[in-house]
Design a protein around this motif. Sequence first.
Motif, PDB file in Angstrom:
ATOM      1  N   VAL A  41       7.078   2.150   4.247  1.00  0.00           N
ATOM      2  CA  VAL A  41       5.867   1.340   4.051  1.00  0.00           C
ATOM      3  C   VAL A  41       6.218   0.014   3.356  1.00  0.00           C
ATOM      4  CG1 VAL A  41       3.677   1.289   2.812  1.00  0.00           C
ATOM      5  CG2 VAL A  41       4.396   3.366   3.980  1.00  0.00           C
ATOM      6  N   GLY A  42       7.097   0.093   2.315  1.00  0.00           N
ATOM      7  CA  GLY A  42       7.451  -1.101   1.538  1.00  0.00           C
ATOM      8  C   GLY A  42       8.135  -2.150   2.398  1.00  0.00           C
ATOM      9  N   ASP A  43       9.184  -1.736   3.097  1.00  0.00           N
ATOM     10  CA  ASP A  43       9.931  -2.677   3.941  1.00  0.00           C
ATOM     11  C   ASP A  43       9.011  -3.342   4.963  1.00  0.00           C
ATOM     12  OD1 ASP A  43      12.399  -2.507   2.865  1.00  0.00           O
ATOM     13  OD2 ASP A  43      13.218  -1.108   4.335  1.00  0.00           O
ATOM     14  N   ARG A  89       1.810 -11.509   7.517  1.00  0.00           N
ATOM     15  CA  ARG A  89       0.541 -11.799   6.822  1.00  0.00           C
ATOM     16  C   ARG A  89       0.603 -11.446   5.331  1.00  0.00           C
ATOM     17  NH1 ARG A  89      -4.813 -10.146   8.932  1.00  0.00           N
ATOM     18  NH2 ARG A  89      -5.447 -12.160   8.091  1.00  0.00           N
ATOM     19  N   THR A  90       1.720 -10.934   4.859  1.00  0.00           N
ATOM     20  CA  THR A  90       1.854 -10.680   3.416  1.00  0.00           C
ATOM     21  C   THR A  90       2.104 -12.022   2.730  1.00  0.00           C
ATOM     22  OG1 THR A  90       2.715  -8.462   3.747  1.00  0.00           O
ATOM     23  CG2 THR A  90       3.257  -9.518   1.652  1.00  0.00           C
ATOM     24  N   ARG A  91       1.257 -12.354   1.758  1.00  0.00           N
ATOM     25  CA  ARG A  91       1.343 -13.682   1.150  1.00  0.00           C
ATOM     26  C   ARG A  91       2.275 -13.709  -0.053  1.00  0.00           C
ATOM     27  NH1 ARG A  91       2.336 -17.742  -0.298  1.00  0.00           N
ATOM     28  NH2 ARG A  91       1.162 -19.677  -0.552  1.00  0.00           N
ATOM     29  N   PHE A  92       2.328 -12.559  -0.780  1.00  0.00           N
ATOM     30  CA  PHE A  92       3.225 -12.482  -1.949  1.00  0.00           C
ATOM     31  C   PHE A  92       3.642 -11.041  -2.186  1.00  0.00           C
ATOM     32  CE2 PHE A  92      -1.051 -11.956  -3.653  1.00  0.00           C
ATOM     33  CZ  PHE A  92      -0.920 -10.907  -4.543  1.00  0.00           C
ATOM     34  N   VAL A  93       4.761 -10.894  -2.905  1.00  0.00           N
ATOM     35  CA  VAL A  93       5.232  -9.558  -3.287  1.00  0.00           C
ATOM     36  C   VAL A  93       5.469  -9.573  -4.791  1.00  0.00           C
ATOM     37  CG1 VAL A  93       6.980  -7.763  -2.963  1.00  0.00           C
ATOM     38  CG2 VAL A  93       6.412  -9.305  -1.057  1.00  0.00           C
ATOM     39  N   ASN A  94       4.852  -8.618  -5.479  1.00  0.00           N
ATOM     40  CA  ASN A  94       5.041  -8.511  -6.924  1.00  0.00           C
ATOM     41  C   ASN A  94       5.807  -7.218  -7.188  1.00  0.00           C
ATOM     42  OD1 ASN A  94       4.943  -9.045  -9.612  1.00  0.00           O
ATOM     43  ND2 ASN A  94       2.795  -8.486  -9.897  1.00  0.00           N
ATOM     44  N   ALA A 137      -0.520   1.078   6.481  1.00  0.00           N
ATOM     45  CA  ALA A 137      -0.116  -0.190   5.875  1.00  0.00           C
ATOM     46  C   ALA A 137      -0.808  -1.362   6.597  1.00  0.00           C
ATOM     47  CB  ALA A 137       1.401  -0.348   5.923  1.00  0.00           C
ATOM     48  N   GLU A 138      -0.831  -1.260   7.919  1.00  0.00           N
ATOM     49  CA  GLU A 138      -1.477  -2.301   8.730  1.00  0.00           C
ATOM     50  C   GLU A 138      -2.970  -2.377   8.395  1.00  0.00           C
ATOM     51  OE1 GLU A 138       0.688  -4.033  10.891  1.00  0.00           O
ATOM     52  OE2 GLU A 138      -1.041  -5.373  11.001  1.00  0.00           O
ATOM     53  N   GLN A 139      -3.605  -1.194   8.293  1.00  0.00           N
ATOM     54  CA  GLN A 139      -5.053  -1.155   7.969  1.00  0.00           C
ATOM     55  C   GLN A 139      -5.302  -1.725   6.564  1.00  0.00           C
ATOM     56  OE1 GLN A 139      -6.045   3.002   8.292  1.00  0.00           O
ATOM     57  NE2 GLN A 139      -5.503   3.078  10.458  1.00  0.00           N
TER      58      GLN A 139
END
Length: 516
Positions: free
Chosen positions: A242-244, A251-256, A76-78
């Motif tokens: 992974v989702g949580d 650094r996640t800008r948005f979640v759809n 997930a980080e990669q």
Amino acid sequence: MAVPEFRNEPLTDFSQPAAHQAMTEALAQVRAQFGRHYPLWIGGRAVDTPERIVSYNPGRKTEVVGTVARATREHAEQALAAAWEAFGPWSRLPASARAAVLFRAAAIMRRRKLELAAWEVYEAGKTWPEADADVAEAIDFLEYYGRQALRLAEPQPVTPLAGEFNETFYIPLGAGLVIPPWNFPLAILTGTTVGPVVAGNTVILKPASNTPVIGAKFMEIMIEAGIPAGVINFLPGPGPEVGDYLVAHPRTRFVNFTGSMEVGLRIYEQAARRQPGQIWLKRVVAEMGGKDAIVVDESADLEEAANGIVVSAFGFQGQKCSACSRAIVVDGVYDEVLQRVVEKTRQLRVGQADDPATQVGPVIDQAAFQKIMRYIEIGRGEGRLVVGGQGDDREGYFIQPTVFADVDGRATIAQEEIFGPVVAFIRARDFDHALALANDTMYGLTGSVYARDRYKLERAKHEFHVGNLYFNRKCTGALVGVHPFGGWNMSGTDAKAGGPDYLLWFMQPKSVSEKL
Ligand SMILES: NC(=O)c1ccc[n+]([C@@H]2O[C@H](COP(=O)([O-])OP(=O)(O)OC[C@H]3O[C@@H](n4cnc5c(N)ncnc54)[C@H](O)[C@@H]3O)[C@@H](O)[C@H]2O)c1
Ligand SMILES: N[C@@H](CCC=O)C(=O)O
């Protein structure tokens, strides 16, 4: 870039011998590929993992459709790093170059339409027409969002002011996370991914664990269509792990997100919490469940209404957020509508989804089977079981289409989303009472009214509180571009997928003013 006007992809008519034969062959070809393994895709590289997600056919529960690599937090980080690396060049491409990738992907899907539908029959338990419609909708999303990106790239109107040159334009947000559900395994996965992407963003796509093979097919198609490395990172993995992790990541800008209310609320809350180092408010789209009602008035065509209830309640085994799970019928015609629905329900053929005669296939998995059967048990205490009620999970997860009569509007089966082939009939004193019952839910996704009385339809237009309201037709089957889709209240953020405003959820407007 000149493109022809958007038109919905036609559905396949399986009553035509050639189409029937072609689908039979596609099913055989897909079956011959069962058991294959599919990797993660991170930064344009195929990555395998020791642990795997195994995808089963819900109709033959020991049959393995395929296996898919299972991401960890390190992946997930990669993937997030790869998405940010790709963001600069991708976001600077002209919209026409990004749209071109979507149009190519649409052409590839069109060529592979029946093959993709066959994967859905086996992996999701969709009947032939339901699977075909899902592939057509995926093609629609590609074609429609491509055109919307071109439109939004045009200069936006601003009022002229003497002595200044002013402009407003849209820019993308950054790298985000896409979490679709399994029930429209190609259409919603495609739409929720390519919407943000064509707007200039890059994404990590975490498919639902029940339908990851269809997700892998989508990824293959996007690579063939020329999506640059890192723009879409394919990351199957456990939602809670992974989702949580990615939802909370600074650094996640948005979640759809599209899925259940329970998971949607959790994501909404988690994403709202600012993490150390986070410099933005995360944009969250959360399209969630429904408790959708069809209201039948005395003035309605009762045969049409009964047909509408049956198709909306039992299409894809009731596993649609738009499914009719409440039939609210006014007293004067209640018994007749109920009787017609019961007769039509008895005639539905339950069976394997690959059998072209099947109208109701299996539900998605053991957990869904048990949950729906629990609601049926609750229903036995809350209403009169008039048809169905049995389940059989020996070979696959089959549940008879079920109708409960005389259910109270506040009963559990009239309030909670069952997400299975179960409908509750609720008797209304009159049309006013019917509308009050229809609105008596925390959800607000779809609804339908059957009436010929224009005054009543007009009242419903303003007083039936749902995002997608239909008159004298089923409450499922929104078409891209025709019925922009999304719900109110606990049904979510009403992002209106397949509508002209959808891409704006993944963009921010910038105004620039220069003194002349
Ligand atoms: N409103 C809409 O447009 C719409 C469309 C389709 C489905 N739905 C709703 O979706 C639900 C059915 O789909 P489902 O069973 O896949 O829903 P779900 O909420 O269980 O899962 C949806 C997605 O979220 C992921 N997930 C699960 N836990 C997570 C977590 N903690 N963090 C991040 N991601 C997580 C899942 O892996 C899956 O990819 C129903 O409630 C249905 O009404 C809504
Ligand atoms: N857009 C679909 C529902 C999606 C939710 O499951 C419909 O309109 O039936």
